[in-house]
Design a protein around this motif. Structure first.
Motif, PDB file in Angstrom:
ATOM      1  N   ALA A  65     -78.525 -82.287  30.594  1.00 38.40           N
ATOM      2  CA  ALA A  65     -79.758 -81.494  30.633  1.00 38.40           C
ATOM      3  C   ALA A  65     -80.007 -80.928  32.036  1.00 38.40           C
ATOM      4  O   ALA A  65     -80.318 -79.745  32.189  1.00 38.40           O
ATOM      5  N   TRP A  66     -79.825 -81.755  33.066  1.00 38.39           N
ATOM      6  CA  TRP A  66     -79.997 -81.264  34.444  1.00 38.39           C
ATOM      7  C   TRP A  66     -79.013 -80.144  34.739  1.00 38.39           C
ATOM      8  O   TRP A  66     -79.383 -79.115  35.293  1.00 38.39           O
ATOM      9  N   ALA A  67     -77.756 -80.372  34.358  1.00 36.63           N
ATOM     10  CA  ALA A  67     -76.730 -79.373  34.689  1.00 36.63           C
ATOM     11  C   ALA A  67     -77.020 -78.057  33.989  1.00 36.63           C
ATOM     12  O   ALA A  67     -76.919 -76.981  34.598  1.00 36.63           O
ATOM     13  N   ILE A  68     -77.398 -78.127  32.735  1.00 36.07           N
ATOM     14  CA  ILE A  68     -77.615 -76.887  31.989  1.00 36.07           C
ATOM     15  C   ILE A  68     -78.887 -76.187  32.458  1.00 36.07           C
ATOM     16  O   ILE A  68     -78.944 -74.968  32.518  1.00 36.07           O
ATOM     17  N   SER A  69     -79.886 -76.978  32.838  1.00 35.82           N
ATOM     18  CA  SER A  69     -81.134 -76.335  33.248  1.00 35.82           C
ATOM     19  C   SER A  69     -80.975 -75.589  34.566  1.00 35.82           C
ATOM     20  O   SER A  69     -81.804 -74.768  34.922  1.00 35.82           O
ATOM     21  N   ALA A  70     -79.878 -75.860  35.264  1.00 31.96           N
ATOM     22  CA  ALA A  70     -79.617 -75.114  36.492  1.00 31.96           C
ATOM     23  C   ALA A  70     -78.909 -73.794  36.186  1.00 31.96           C
ATOM     24  O   ALA A  70     -78.671 -72.987  37.069  1.00 31.96           O
ATOM     25  N   GLN A  71     -78.546 -73.605  34.911  1.00 28.39           N
ATOM     26  CA  GLN A  71     -77.873 -72.352  34.534  1.00 28.39           C
ATOM     27  C   GLN A  71     -78.849 -71.467  33.766  1.00 28.39           C
ATOM     28  O   GLN A  71     -80.034 -71.724  33.742  1.00 28.39           O
ATOM     29  N   ASP A  72     -78.291 -70.440  33.110  1.00 27.23           N
ATOM     30  CA  ASP A  72     -79.201 -69.554  32.391  1.00 27.23           C
ATOM     31  C   ASP A  72     -79.356 -69.939  30.922  1.00 27.23           C
ATOM     32  O   ASP A  72     -79.935 -69.226  30.142  1.00 27.23           O
ATOM     33  N   ARG A  73     -78.823 -71.122  30.552  1.00 24.78           N
ATOM     34  CA  ARG A  73     -78.998 -71.525  29.164  1.00 24.78           C
ATOM     35  C   ARG A  73     -80.279 -72.337  29.019  1.00 24.78           C
ATOM     36  O   ARG A  73     -80.689 -73.045  29.925  1.00 24.78           O
ATOM     37  N   LYS A  74     -80.869 -72.240  27.851  1.00 24.15           N
ATOM     38  CA  LYS A  74     -82.134 -72.948  27.638  1.00 24.15           C
ATOM     39  C   LYS A  74     -81.850 -74.271  26.947  1.00 24.15           C
ATOM     40  O   LYS A  74     -81.265 -74.319  25.872  1.00 24.15           O
ATOM     41  N   VAL A  75     -82.251 -75.340  27.597  1.00 27.66           N
ATOM     42  CA  VAL A  75     -81.925 -76.667  27.080  1.00 27.66           C
ATOM     43  C   VAL A  75     -83.204 -77.441  26.798  1.00 27.66           C
ATOM     44  O   VAL A  75     -84.206 -77.292  27.492  1.00 27.66           O
ATOM     45  N   LEU A  76     -83.172 -78.232  25.752  1.00 24.55           N
ATOM     46  CA  LEU A  76     -84.310 -79.088  25.447  1.00 24.55           C
ATOM     47  C   LEU A  76     -83.821 -80.507  25.229  1.00 24.55           C
ATOM     48  O   LEU A  76     -82.968 -80.753  24.382  1.00 24.55           O
ATOM     49  N   TYR A  77     -84.344 -81.434  26.036  1.00 25.78           N
ATOM     50  CA  TYR A  77     -83.992 -82.839  25.887  1.00 25.78           C
ATOM     51  C   TYR A  77     -85.176 -83.566  25.263  1.00 25.78           C
ATOM     52  O   TYR A  77     -86.288 -83.523  25.799  1.00 25.78           O
ATOM     53  N   LEU A  78     -84.948 -84.211  24.146  1.00 23.70           N
ATOM     54  CA  LEU A  78     -86.030 -84.902  23.444  1.00 23.70           C
ATOM     55  C   LEU A  78     -85.558 -86.268  22.991  1.00 23.70           C
ATOM     56  O   LEU A  78     -84.440 -86.405  22.507  1.00 23.70           O
ATOM     57  N   THR A  79     -86.425 -87.263  23.111  1.00 24.82           N
ATOM     58  CA  THR A  79     -86.106 -88.506  22.429  1.00 24.82           C
ATOM     59  C   THR A  79     -86.439 -88.280  20.961  1.00 24.82           C
ATOM     60  O   THR A  79     -87.235 -87.400  20.625  1.00 24.82           O
ATOM     61  N   ALA A  80     -85.824 -89.081  20.093  1.00 30.70           N
ATOM     62  CA  ALA A  80     -86.093 -88.907  18.664  1.00 30.70           C
ATOM     63  C   ALA A  80     -87.581 -89.073  18.398  1.00 30.70           C
ATOM     64  O   ALA A  80     -88.162 -88.381  17.570  1.00 30.70           O
TER      65      ALA A  80
END
Ligand code: ADP
Ligand code: MG
Length: 477
Positions: free
Chosen positions: A193-208
């Motif tokens: 999540a950290w790595a992707i959020s530094a790029q232009d992709r939109k990431v969502l990290y959620l616990t169940a």
């Protein structure tokens, strides 16, 4: 599953025979887990002029096989047929994926602008959390994740997913990581999540849980549609602790979201404390969809890794508390004694840190011993083998091991068999289907039934509970 199977190898039946033997041999030599992870989807394409051409569905598999197993595969072929001079592994064209991939590339220029403005909610290093997702721990980044035998595959897959660019075709989807508690799943997921959020992709990290509550509250306020749309508008969805996903409607919703994302080439990453086949509360289709991407297990941390994690943590702590130091022998002592999981390592260090901050005194061996006393677990899950359980239980109840594995259903073997299955489930990390196989090829539902049966009997029957406790002791000590 989107990566439709492209089988039908071109080789004649003679080649098929050789191919079967090559596969059998690799399976026997490398073990079931490795074979299933890397070779299950390797197909034979052709054999011409001493070159064996094989194919896999993804580039990742191809490069992994080439860099780790090329020599072995060649040698195995050569032991079947000495005229073979080289092997060639290619990526077979998936049937559905290219259409999506092309469409996504084509829409790229127009879409990028829109997306950028919509990505402002992505977590940033400065804010420390994702407003719409679950908070991210700033320590859980790739730099702090140590790689050892137990987690090489999971780490490689995570890296690959984190480094993919938006226009790349998705390599394996969903990526499903499972392990016992405290072995680094959350760390790895958040690193992605950290790595992707530094790029232009939109990431969502959620616990169940967060997924569940998000959905339930969206339903209450009748914004469920917007919630679904928001979920589907992201590039990468990461769900942690999937085993906690409860309730029919959230599961159905999760299923829809998963399908929508995977089918449109968006990456989904999931972590759970067990393999998809053991997520008993999920329906079959969802389970098989989850199992249809790449499923990777992370094993127990080796002592070396534990020591490295400790050193790394001390260094991190020192940036805030320069006076804090733990002598090397004490770190080794902790790595040797706290064997269970990474969370307990953290716990032990936190106690030492607290001591150091409160008293200002040095960390001594006495203090370390006190700090780890209740963190030493009597059992080390990985060490108990199913055969040992079968042997011990058989001996204890005076039945033969082969009777226990047979199909006999007389009371004197049924109960020991159920107890042994129960112990196999609680003392090892093996999955229900695997345990079933090891108990004379039984179905996973039989194992599940046995586990529940023994649990409920032991609840009411003190003698049985004690007997089980004694067996556990015998097995883990
Ligand atoms: P899980 O989610 O599997 O229960 P976590 O990711 O929460 O486990 O890990 C528990 C603790 O152990 C965390 O502090 C984590 O940073 C640490 N840890 C586990 N595995 C590793 C690893 N390979 N390298 C560094 N730290 C690790
Ligand atoms: Mg976790």
């Amino acid at each position: 599953m989107p990566q439709a199977e492209v089988t039908a190898p071109a080789g004649a039946s003679v080649a098929d025979g050789r191919w079967l033997r090559v596969k059998q041999r690799l399976r026997a030599e490398l073990g079931e887990d490795i074979f299933a992870s890397w070779f299950a989807r390797l197909d034979l394409d052709s054999i011409t002029l001493g070159t064996v051409r094989m194919s896999v569905p993804t580039r990742f598999l191809k490069s992994w096989l080439q860099s780790h197993y090329a020599e072995r595969v060649l040698a195995t072929w050569q032991s079947e047929d000495e005229t073979i001079k080289q092997i060639d592994i290619v990526v077979r064209s998936p049937v559905i994926r290219p259409a999506i991939a092309k469409a996504r590339v084509a829409e790229q220029p127009a879409a990028t602008g829109e997306r950028r403005s919509a990505t402002t909610t992505a977590p940033t290093a400065a804010s420390g959390d994702a407003p719409t997702g679950s908070p991210l721990d700033p320590r859980f980044v790739f730099e702090n994740f140590l790689v050892g035998r137990a987690n090489t595959l999971a780490h490689a897959a995570a890296k690959q997913v984190a480094q993919a660019r938006r226009q790349d075709a998705v390599l394996f989807n969903p990526l499903y990581i499972h392990s016992g508690v405290g072995l680094g799943k959350t760390h790895l997921l958040q690193a992605i999540a950290w790595a992707i959020s530094a790029q232009d992709r939109k990431v969502l990290y959620l616990t169940a849980e967060k997924f569940m509550y998000g959905f339930v509250s969206a339903l209450k306020t009748q914004t469920a549609l917007a919630f679904k749309e928001a979920l589907r508008g992201i590039d990468v969805l990461i769900i942690d602790d999937l085993q906690f996903l409860q309730g029919k409607s959230t599961q159905v919703e999760f299923g829809h979201t998963l399908n929508a994302l995977v089918d449109s080439g968006r990456q989904v990453i999931v972590a759970a404390d067990r393999p998809p086949s053991d997520l008993e509360s999920l329906d079959d289709r969802l389970r098989s969809r989850l199992a249809g991407g790449l499923v990777v297990e992370m094993g127990a941390l080796s002592e070396e890794i534990r020591l490295e994690i400790l050193k790394n943590r001390v260094n991190l702590a020192r940036t805030h508390h320069p006076g804090f130091d733990v002598p090397a022998p004490i770190l080794t002592f902790i790595a040797e004694t706290v064997t269970h999981n990474g969370r307990d390592l953290d716990g032990a260090l936190n106690r030492l840190l607290a001591h150091s901050k409160l008293t200002g005194g040095p960390v001594t061996m006495d203090i370390a011993e006190l700090a780890v006393r209740d963190l030493i677990r009597p059992q080390d899950m990985k060490r108990v083998k199913i055969e040992d359980i079968q042997r011990t239980v058989a001996r204890h109840f005076n039945v033969s091991r082969s009777d226990m594995l047979s199909s006999r259903r007389t009371a004197n073997v049924v109960r020991p068999r159920q107890i042994a299955m129960y112990l196999a489930k609680t003392l090892t990390l093996r999955s229900l289907p695997e345990i079933g196989r090891r108990f004379g090829g039984r179905d996973h539902t039989t194992v599940l039934h046995a586990v529940r049966k023994i649990e409920s009997l032991a609840d009411r029957d003190r003698t049985l509970a004690e007997e089980i406790e004694i067996l556990k002791r015998m097995l883990v000590e």
